[in-house]
Enzyme design. Structure first.
Site, PDB file in Angstrom:
ATOM      1  N   GLU A 238      -1.055  29.100  42.470  1.00  0.00           N
ATOM      2  CA  GLU A 238      -1.903  28.878  43.648  1.00  0.00           C
ATOM      3  C   GLU A 238      -1.082  29.274  44.860  1.00  0.00           C
ATOM      4  O   GLU A 238      -0.186  28.552  45.284  1.00  0.00           O
ATOM      5  CB  GLU A 238      -2.288  27.391  43.752  1.00  0.00           C
ATOM      6  CG  GLU A 238      -3.085  26.845  42.600  1.00  0.00           C
ATOM      7  CD  GLU A 238      -4.447  27.491  42.465  1.00  0.00           C
ATOM      8  OE1 GLU A 238      -4.974  27.995  43.493  1.00  0.00           O
ATOM      9  OE2 GLU A 238      -4.975  27.532  41.354  1.00  0.00           O
ATOM     10  N   CYS A 272      -3.587  26.230  52.778  1.00  0.00           N
ATOM     11  CA  CYS A 272      -3.702  27.514  52.060  1.00  0.00           C
ATOM     12  C   CYS A 272      -5.100  28.073  52.199  1.00  0.00           C
ATOM     13  O   CYS A 272      -5.279  29.289  52.270  1.00  0.00           O
ATOM     14  CB  CYS A 272      -3.296  27.358  50.600  1.00  0.00           C
ATOM     15  SG  CYS A 272      -4.206  26.098  49.712  1.00  0.00           S
TER      16      CYS A 272
HETATM   17  P1  NDP Z   1       7.872  28.362  48.491  1.00  0.00           P
HETATM   18  O1  NDP Z   1       7.009  29.280  47.705  1.00  0.00           O
HETATM   19  O2  NDP Z   1       9.214  28.813  48.871  1.00  0.00           O
HETATM   20  O3  NDP Z   1       8.069  26.988  47.687  1.00  0.00           O
HETATM   21  C1  NDP Z   1       7.045  26.355  46.939  1.00  0.00           C
HETATM   22  C2  NDP Z   1       7.685  25.453  45.898  1.00  0.00           C
HETATM   23  O4  NDP Z   1       8.480  26.229  45.003  1.00  0.00           O
HETATM   24  C3  NDP Z   1       8.627  24.400  46.482  1.00  0.00           C
HETATM   25  O5  NDP Z   1       8.564  23.226  45.723  1.00  0.00           O
HETATM   26  C4  NDP Z   1       9.979  25.067  46.303  1.00  0.00           C
HETATM   27  O6  NDP Z   1      11.031  24.160  46.293  1.00  0.00           O
HETATM   28  C5  NDP Z   1       9.822  25.723  44.962  1.00  0.00           C
HETATM   29  N1  NDP Z   1      10.726  26.837  44.723  1.00  0.00           N
HETATM   30  C6  NDP Z   1      11.401  27.599  45.607  1.00  0.00           C
HETATM   31  N2  NDP Z   1      12.123  28.550  44.974  1.00  0.00           N
HETATM   32  C7  NDP Z   1      11.881  28.393  43.655  1.00  0.00           C
HETATM   33  C8  NDP Z   1      12.319  29.079  42.481  1.00  0.00           C
HETATM   34  N3  NDP Z   1      13.130  30.107  42.527  1.00  0.00           N
HETATM   35  N4  NDP Z   1      11.865  28.652  41.289  1.00  0.00           N
HETATM   36  C9  NDP Z   1      11.016  27.614  41.198  1.00  0.00           C
HETATM   37  N5  NDP Z   1      10.586  26.920  42.272  1.00  0.00           N
HETATM   38  C10 NDP Z   1      10.998  27.306  43.484  1.00  0.00           C
HETATM   39  O7  NDP Z   1       7.044  27.935  49.714  1.00  0.00           O
HETATM   40  P2  NDP Z   1       7.560  27.242  51.036  1.00  0.00           P
HETATM   41  O8  NDP Z   1       7.338  25.806  50.846  1.00  0.00           O
HETATM   42  O9  NDP Z   1       8.917  27.689  51.442  1.00  0.00           O
HETATM   43  O10 NDP Z   1       6.514  27.891  52.056  1.00  0.00           O
HETATM   44  C11 NDP Z   1       6.601  29.280  52.354  1.00  0.00           C
HETATM   45  C12 NDP Z   1       5.242  29.881  52.482  1.00  0.00           C
HETATM   46  O11 NDP Z   1       4.445  29.611  51.324  1.00  0.00           O
HETATM   47  C13 NDP Z   1       4.440  29.355  53.623  1.00  0.00           C
HETATM   48  O12 NDP Z   1       4.717  30.062  54.745  1.00  0.00           O
HETATM   49  C14 NDP Z   1       3.035  29.572  53.172  1.00  0.00           C
HETATM   50  O13 NDP Z   1       2.643  30.846  53.537  1.00  0.00           O
HETATM   51  C15 NDP Z   1       3.100  29.496  51.684  1.00  0.00           C
HETATM   52  N6  NDP Z   1       2.623  28.224  51.163  1.00  0.00           N
HETATM   53  C16 NDP Z   1       1.410  28.171  50.586  1.00  0.00           C
HETATM   54  C17 NDP Z   1       0.935  26.993  50.119  1.00  0.00           C
HETATM   55  C18 NDP Z   1      -0.388  26.883  49.483  1.00  0.00           C
HETATM   56  O14 NDP Z   1      -0.944  25.800  49.486  1.00  0.00           O
HETATM   57  N7  NDP Z   1      -0.907  27.928  48.913  1.00  0.00           N
HETATM   58  C19 NDP Z   1       1.669  25.750  50.225  1.00  0.00           C
HETATM   59  C20 NDP Z   1       2.969  25.915  50.832  1.00  0.00           C
HETATM   60  C21 NDP Z   1       3.409  27.107  51.263  1.00  0.00           C
HETATM   61  P3  NDP Z   1      11.728  23.786  47.687  1.00  0.00           P
HETATM   62  O15 NDP Z   1      10.681  23.349  48.627  1.00  0.00           O
HETATM   63  O16 NDP Z   1      12.614  22.693  47.293  1.00  0.00           O
HETATM   64  O17 NDP Z   1      12.418  25.044  48.137  1.00  0.00           O
END
Ligand code: NDP
Length: 497
Positions: A238, A272
């Protein structure tokens, strides 16, 4: 917001005040692997409980969430900075999802007979869905209970154990959820949480889970998918969106303005399925823009308990992206009719409404995830649909018109997983509807019957009830039987109309 502290722990911080909300362990690979191993054993126990026992326990979990609504909302409020009312609303949405998943799992996934077809009429055909085992849920920070609940509740209801890795910015919500679950299901660790940064999430993808449910950005989804490819572990992704909101000439403009504004700015635009682009048919463009702008001027970003429309930007790094999208749009010839570059007053961003933004600007092409929206004049609904679809994303969309026929026609032509007519984001509060996107917005579905099936594998069973008159599947079959089959096929399928 989060910072590393002494070795092995990190602090989650209130993004509005900088106050420490909680301290949590940074779980390393070894711990994550051990957690998943415990979960595998718990998954067998949970699956063995059967539909009724699981449903009862999940409904008790729902009761615990409802009783602790204030406590949960307070943690969400502090970790994300969003107004307490929004935190309550989010938690209510999560409870709603859990209730639906618990009550509909058996009906959706339990055994049923299917028609075996004329050639196999001697067989009883049974379709049922079995749990996968352990689902690793990697969650976001923007809706730290509602969004992961779409994976957690549906995985659990389908008979799986879960290991949840909440975002580093909102670990406390995840930890509290697991605590409340353990109070109602104390027997085995069916719902566990691992905390930390991206590396902890990365470890979860390699830990032997049977599926990963990921919510977050597209680039991270690709990393997760690459890690999961090593072990052929399936994922549901997602990701983000660049959702369009289309307004026809016959739309109720007042309602459209109210709805578009809420879709674009609630949760400071960190949604999102938030509205990021508005396309308005030219005959009503000026009138709509006036109504939208007047309402947007009234909104206020802040952290006070009263009079705040939305909170701060939860993830500090996002502020640079929001600022860049605004300044790029202005440099490319766009105009800000509400706010502007000065609206970014870290960690808050006040409402920004941009017009005349070229289609190639980042504010039109990339996910902004802030309280900004572009409004674009179009000649027709056809042009609006074409522009709405001119994106790699395809999560959700909205159309406003007083014609049901037009609305459905436009909804069906919009390349997005969900479309709401005459209300923004309405699908998100209907647990029976599947939630998910196409293209860069990801794949697979949470919520609804499809969401339950996402966390189960179909099992096909046949039981021969009597010997077939036609012996087709042994080496003793005769030419006569083959001739009879040919006749049967020609009778069933070969007749000219
Ligand atoms: P990320 O995609 O970086 O992170 C989402 C989740 O994945 C977090 O729990 C993160 O952990 C984890 N994660 C990060 N790196 C890895 C990896 N290599 N392997 C497995 N898990 C990993 O999103 P962000 O939270 O940094 O947000 C960045 C962008 O994502 C936003 O600008 C937005 O555009 C989008 N976003 C979209 C969402 C949606 O609902 N569709 C929700 C949130 C963000 P950790 O947080 O500990 O780094």
């Amino acid at each position: 917001m989060s910072v590393t502290t002494e070795a092995g722990t990190f602090e989650s911080l209130n993004p509005a005040t900088g106050a420490v909300v909680g301290t949590h362990p940074i779980h390393d690979e070894k711990t994550v692997f051990e957690t998943v191993e415990r979960a595998q054993a718990a998954a067998r126990w949970w699956a063995g409980l059967g539909w009724k026992e699981r449903k009862n326990r999940l409904l008790r979990f729902k009761g615990a969430l409802a009783r602790n609504l204030n406590r949960i909302s307070q943690v969400i409020h502090e970790e994300t900075g969003k107004p307490i009312g929004d935190a309550v609303f989010e938690a209510v949405g999560a409870i709603n999802l859990l209730d639906w998943a618990a009550k509909n799992a058996q009906k959706t996934l339990g055994p049923r007979s299917v028609f075996p077809g004329a050639l196999s009429i001697n067989q009883k055909a049974i379709l049922e869905y079995h749990p996968l085992g352990v689902v690793g849920v990697i969650g976001p920070w923007n809706y730290p209970i509602y969004t992961p609940m779409g994976s957690l509740a549906f995985s659990l209801a389908a008979g799986n154990a879960v290991v949840f890795k909440p975002s580093e910015h909102t670990p406390g919500v995840g930890v509290l959820l697991a605590e409340l679950f353990a109070e109602v299901v104390p027997e085995r660790p069916v719902f566990q949480v691992v905390t930390g940064f991206g590396a902890t999430g990365g470890a979860l993808t390699r830990a032997g889970v049977n599926k990963i449910a990921f919510t977050g950005s597209g680039p991270t989804a690709k990393k997760v998918m690459a890690a999961c490819a090593e072990t052929l572990t399936p994922i549901v992704a997602e990701c983000g969106g660049k959702d369009a909101f289309i307004i026809a000439a016959d739309a109720d403009l007042e309602e459209a303005a109210k709805s578009a504004l809420w879709g674009a700015m609630s949760n400071a635009g960190q949604t999102c399925v938030g509205v990021e682009r508005i396309y308005v048919v030219e005959s009503v463009y000026e009138e709509f823009l006036g109504k939208l702008s007047a309402r947007a001027e009234q909104l206020k970003a802040g952290y006070e308990t009263d009079g705040t429309s939305f909170g701060p930007i939860t993830m500090p790094g996002q502020l640079d992206i929001i600022e860049r999208h605004i300044t790029d749009a202005l440099a490319a010839g766009g105009r800000a009719v509400v706010g502007g570059a000065e609206s970014v007053r870290r960690p808050f961003v006040d409402p920004v409404v941009l017009v005349d933004v070229p289609d190639t600007a980042s504010a039109i092409c990339e996910e902004t995830f802030g309280p900004t929206v572009t409004v674009t004049k179009v000649k027709s609904l056809d042009e609006a649909v074409a522009k709405a679809n001119a994106t790699e994303y395809g999560l959700a969309s909205t159309v406003f018109t007083s014609s049901s026929k037009t609305a459905l026609d436009v909804a069906r032509r919009l390349r997005s997983g969900m479309t709401s007519i005459n209300a923004a984001i309405a699908f998100a509060l209907i647990p029976a509807l599947p939630f998910g996107g196409v293209g860069e917005s990801g794949f697979g579905r949470i919520h609804g019957a499809d969401g339950l099936r996402e966390f189960a594998r179909p099992k096909a069973i046949t039981r021969q009830r009597f010997k077939s008159a036609l012996d087709t599947t042994t080496f003793t079959r005769t030419q006569k039987e083959i001739d009879q089959i040919i006749k049967l096929m020609q009778f069933l399928h070969g007749r000219k109309k």
